[in-house]
Design an enzyme around this catalytic site. Sequence first.
Site, mmCIF file in Angstrom:
data_model
loop_
_atom_site.group_PDB
_atom_site.id
_atom_site.type_symbol
_atom_site.label_atom_id
_atom_site.label_comp_id
_atom_site.label_asym_id
_atom_site.label_seq_id
_atom_site.Cartn_x
_atom_site.Cartn_y
_atom_site.Cartn_z
ATOM 1 N N ASP A 187 42.602 31.860 43.618
ATOM 2 C CA ASP A 187 41.493 31.062 44.418
ATOM 3 C C ASP A 187 41.326 29.528 44.031
ATOM 4 O O ASP A 187 40.483 28.987 44.138
ATOM 5 C CB ASP A 187 40.274 31.934 44.330
ATOM 6 C CG ASP A 187 39.870 32.365 42.687
ATOM 7 O OD1 ASP A 187 40.995 32.056 41.993
ATOM 8 O OD2 ASP A 187 38.903 32.751 42.417
ATOM 9 N N GLU A 275 40.292 33.584 27.792
ATOM 10 C CA GLU A 275 41.140 32.453 27.204
ATOM 11 C C GLU A 275 41.177 32.631 25.690
ATOM 12 O O GLU A 275 42.310 32.474 25.150
ATOM 13 C CB GLU A 275 40.531 31.227 27.754
ATOM 14 C CG GLU A 275 40.661 31.240 29.351
ATOM 15 C CD GLU A 275 39.344 31.824 29.976
ATOM 16 O OE1 GLU A 275 39.047 31.550 31.394
ATOM 17 O OE2 GLU A 275 38.565 32.423 29.090
#
Length: 329
Positions: A187, A275
């Site tokens: 996206d 992350e």
Amino acid sequence: MNQEVRFRRKHVIIFLSIIGILFIYSLSSSRDCAGSEQFSRSKVDGAESWEAGQGRDAYLPNRKGPTIYAVTPTYARPVQKAELTRLSQVIRLVPNVFWVIVEDASQTSTLVTNLLRRSGLQERSVQLFAKTPTNFKLQGKDPNWLKPRGVEQRNEALKWIRNRLKHNALGEPESPGHSIVYFMDDDNTYSTELFEEMSTIERGKVGVWPVGLVGGLMVEKPVLNRDGLVLGFNSAWKPERPFPLDMAGFAISSDLLLENPQAQFSYEVERGYQESEILRHLTIVHDMQPLANRCKDVLVWHTRTETPKLDAEKALQKSGKKSNDGMEV
């Protein structure tokens, strides 16, 4: 008498001028013909080399860069094909990208298979699947941030990449070569320049760069000192994270993943820490490699496609009909 002589001279000059023009024109035509013949020959030669296996990739930049494994988790939804189509157009322009698509499903879909075939990316892609456990799936109107997404799929991709780097199809060690792993969500919006930058990541390094339109800011970026060392990040959302950056803002030299098999994503971490979860095994902030013009250029944006309003479609389905009956949208 003098008038007649002047008249004849005038005709002679006109005649000679015409002869000169025709002579120059004939020379020019000869050059054009020779040029056309050479151009035609080059076209034929080009076609021969194309058919000999050079293909379209031979005419694209960055052909000899390190392989970039672009990992894309995806799942079935109305905009899935549109999202993946946009990504495929970027990947087609960067020949050293190998696309690792992982579907959140119990098997691969014909939609993704057809998309890879139509985009001409079958030879430099792999289609995998890994279903998210039910207790970690978003339900009904749950906000997209409530549960971690893409964990199962990214870990499946890491497993496949590690195996590929260790062994080739014959079960023998693959010849050593530098490669990069990038988590390319479906996206976002990507510039081809990003992959040129990514190709400069050194062995044993994690490359880092700015990401536009994320974390409540116009740009979330690494902060560098005068010597180009990464000091931290300008993140406004949860800046206390060990690595307060977006998934689109870094890529990993594959040798780090081989040396640290424990590096992966987890369901057991706090929101926004995916992350940090993988990077904590691979590097420290100060050792990250800043790219994109010393982190001054934005080459990726955290865009999101608006959820389409399909009220009319739902009403149609209640009557046993579909506007896309027999079609793949």
